[in-house]
Design an enzyme around this catalytic site. Structure first.
Site, PDB file in Angstrom:
ATOM      1  CE  LYS A  62      -9.290  -9.281 -23.398  1.00 34.89           C
ATOM      2  NZ  LYS A  62     -10.465  -8.418 -23.643  1.00 34.89           N
ATOM      3  CG  ASP A  91     -13.740  -9.471 -23.000  1.00 29.30           C
ATOM      4  OD1 ASP A  91     -12.788 -10.266 -23.062  1.00 29.30           O
ATOM      5  OD2 ASP A  91     -13.620  -8.286 -22.651  1.00 29.30           O
ATOM      6  CG  HIS A  95       6.135  -5.080  -4.209  1.00 32.28           C
ATOM      7  ND1 HIS A  95       4.811  -4.943  -3.862  1.00 32.28           N
ATOM      8  CD2 HIS A  95       6.773  -4.014  -3.682  1.00 32.28           C
ATOM      9  CE1 HIS A  95       4.644  -3.831  -3.169  1.00 32.28           C
ATOM     10  NE2 HIS A  95       5.825  -3.259  -3.039  1.00 32.28           N
ATOM     11  CD  GLU A 131       3.228  -7.602  -5.678  1.00 32.23           C
ATOM     12  OE1 GLU A 131       3.860  -8.430  -4.996  1.00 32.23           O
ATOM     13  OE2 GLU A 131       3.036  -6.434  -5.314  1.00 32.23           O
ATOM     14  N   GLY A 163       0.847  -1.190   0.000  1.00 32.54           N
ATOM     15  CA  GLY A 163       0.000   0.000   0.000  1.00 32.54           C
ATOM     16  C   GLY A 163       0.875   1.229   0.000  1.00 32.54           C
ATOM     17  CB  CYS A 192       5.250  -4.313   0.446  1.00 33.64           C
ATOM     18  SG  CYS A 192       6.084  -2.724   0.492  1.00 33.64           S
ATOM     19  CE1 TYR A 193       1.046   0.844   5.612  1.00 32.66           C
ATOM     20  CE2 TYR A 193      -0.780  -0.711   5.445  1.00 32.66           C
ATOM     21  CZ  TYR A 193      -0.213   0.424   6.000  1.00 32.66           C
ATOM     22  OH  TYR A 193      -0.900   1.125   6.957  1.00 32.66           O
TER      23      TYR A 193
END
Ligand code: XMP
Length: 524
Positions: free
Chosen positions: A379, A231, A173, A175, A58, A85-86
């Site tokens: 997606k 989609d 991080h 990710e 964050g 992290c945060y």
């Protein structure tokens, strides 16, 4: 343990732009995840029956007044937790450790080394590795029960673990792609740490969604607006798999499509899949409504409005036909995706449709209940499901194309003739990019006709006074930012020659070399 919308991994969002990225990485590990706000109470979280919890990063410092804290009650739920992290810092604080402001920021690629303590998160990865850091505060004291498993030069406590309680935390991080073994770490947490089964795979997702659609729709009739995009194509294919001929698709040809697109929908898609499609040619209606209009936002509004009217007319006709044979259309399928749901703040329940990108958005006073089978999916997952359902690669991998179509790629007033010029040039560009094998590399390549600009040229013995065509190939991750694609110059030369040789109204081809920001991807 299996995960599902009834038993998800919850990503608690502390305001990080990376919460969606974390949720995606979890899905890439074939585990189901959802994002929830940090303001949720422990009761709300418990009601979701989480299989595990991830606390996101964050923008705040835990020292700032009013900065969000993790709700300490979640530590009574007996659920595996990973703090990032945060999330790592607020977790340390909540469990009795300490966080200090070191006065120094650690930012960017950073070398990490193991402390030598056994680690679930780092198992199978090298004991020196590059991770992505972005923090000012640091955990200065670990809570009871935790061991420190990794550190960097500047951050002695860069990761901790309490395997007995299944609590884990990392300062970096995992990710983001710059963290070399980030995905492995996330998988280690989910599979080794939390004991989850990686069975969120296309085949099981399809089975589940098909059951869900059958439950919702029963024996009623369903309609779906097909745009030719990924989609709506996948949503329709899923509904078709679930309820077969109870589905009828409506394809509105607004006359602003690229060459061959209508045929692609009608033949390659509908006929091959055995899906009923009613196409309506509304090009005259759109061109009449757009006559004399130059302003891009006015064009968008008119196209959006006429699209809704055309769709309603087609839906009304189908409703009457169904009634005549004693049937009722009760449902409308839309290809709403999970990021649309999250970004419109509608994580829970109600149908929210992004208004910015407007053409697919239908008014909610249409008398149908919505079927939105892709609401939970990202997606990449939609594409994977499309493949699982047997859709052709050229549909599944299709690049984004705006709802208002070529309407916002003719700069100036729209006429049939101008659209034909653009269509001819656009077809050449698409053919050449495909032949050069660049379709996957390029996010999208708008081809733009500067219809109100003329420049002098020479052809044969004569002077010409023609229009420029702009090529706008971009690379991007998500269309929020983009860079111009470095297309080989030989290929550009070939495209330019083909266009100026075969489209007589065009005597100049130019390349747009602007990133986004400041330039948007589309010209209008
Ligand atoms: P911009 O031009 O804003 O585009 O950088 C970002 C992405 O959105 C698409 N786009 C649209 N899509 N209706 C749509 O459905 C629109 O009015 C619209 N305007 C832009 C654009 O093609 C790119 O993928």
């Amino acid at each position: 343990m299996e995960t599902s919308p009834q038993h998800p991994v919850l990503v608690i969002d502390f305001g990080a732009q990376t919460a969606q990225l974390i949720a995606r990485r979890v899905r890439e590990a074939h585990v189901y995840s959802e994002i929830v706000p940090h303001t949720w109470t422990a009761g709300q979280i418990a009601a979701k029956n989480p299989a595990a919890i991830i606390l996101s990063g964050g923008p705040s410092s835990v020292w700032e007044k009013g900065s969000p804290n993790v709700n300490p009650d979640i530590f009574t739920l007996d659920v595996p937790i990973l703090g990032i992290c945060y999330g790592f810092q607020t977790m340390a604080q909540a469990l009795g450790g300490a966080v200090e402001n070191s006065g120094q920021r650690e930012y960017g690629r950073t070398e990490l080394s193991f402390t030598g303590e056994p680690s679930v998160l780092l198992e199978g990865t090298p004991n020196r590795q590059v991770v992505w850091m972005s923090h000012g505060d640091a955990v200065s004291q670990v809570p009871d029960g935790f061991v420190v498993t990794a550190s960097t030069d500047q951050t002695p406590i860069a990761a901790f673990e309490d395997p007995a309680r299944r609590y884990y935390g990392v300062q970096w991080h995992p990710e983001v792609l710059h963290s070399e073994y980030g995905q492995q770490l996330i998988e280690n947490f989910l599979i080794r740490g939390a004991g989850l089964t990686p069975d969120w795979v296309p085949s099981s997702i399809v089975d589940r969604l098909v059951d869900q659609i059958r439950d919702q729709v029963g024996s009623a009739q369903v309609i779906c607006g097909l745009s030719g995009g990924v989609d709506s194509s996948v949503a329709a294919a899923l509904v078709h798999r679930a309820v077969g001929d109870q589905l009828t698709c409506i394809f509105v040809d607004h006359g602003l499509l690229r060459s061959g697109e209508r045929q692609q929908v009608e033949q390659d898609y509908a006929a091959n899949m055995g899906i009923k499609v009613v196409s309506v040619d509304e090009s005259e209606r759109f061109l009449t409504a757009l006559a004399g209009v130059k302003d891009p936002e006015d064009k968008r509004k008119i196209i959006g409005r006429e699209f809704i009217r055309s769709f309603e007319d087609a839906a009304r006709k189908l409703t009457e036909e169904a009634a005549a044979s004693g049937q009722k259309i009760e449902f409308l399928t839309q290809g709403t995706l999970y990021p649309d749901v999250v970004e419109s703040g509608g994580g829970e329940g109600t149908a929210n449709i992004k208004s910015h990108h407007n053409v697919g958005g239908l008014p909610d006073d249409l008398q149908f209940e919505l079927v939105e089978p892709l609401r939970e999916l990202f997606k990449d997952e939609v594409r994977a499901i499309g493949r699982e359902l047997g859709l052709a690669d050229k549909i599944v991998n299709r690049q984004p194309f705006p709802g208002p179509g070529l309407g916002i790629r003719v700069v100036g007033e729209l006429t049939r003739e101008r659209l034909d010029i653009l269509r001819a040039a656009d077809l050449i560009v698409r053919e050449e990019l495909t032949e050069a094998g660049l379709d996957q590399e390029i996010w999208q390549c708008p081809v733009v006709l500067l219809a109100d600009v003329r420049s002098v040229g020479v052809q044969g013995d004569g002077r010409t006074y023609g229009h420029p065509i702009v090529l706008r190939p971009v690379v991007s991750e998500d269309a929020m930012t983009a860079d111009w694609a470095r297309i080989p110059t030989d290929l550009l030369a070939k495209i330019s020659t083909r266009i100026t040789n075969s489209v007589p109204e065009v005597n100049r081809v130019v390349l747009d070399v602007t990133s986004k920001p400041p330039g948007t991807i589309e010209w209008e």
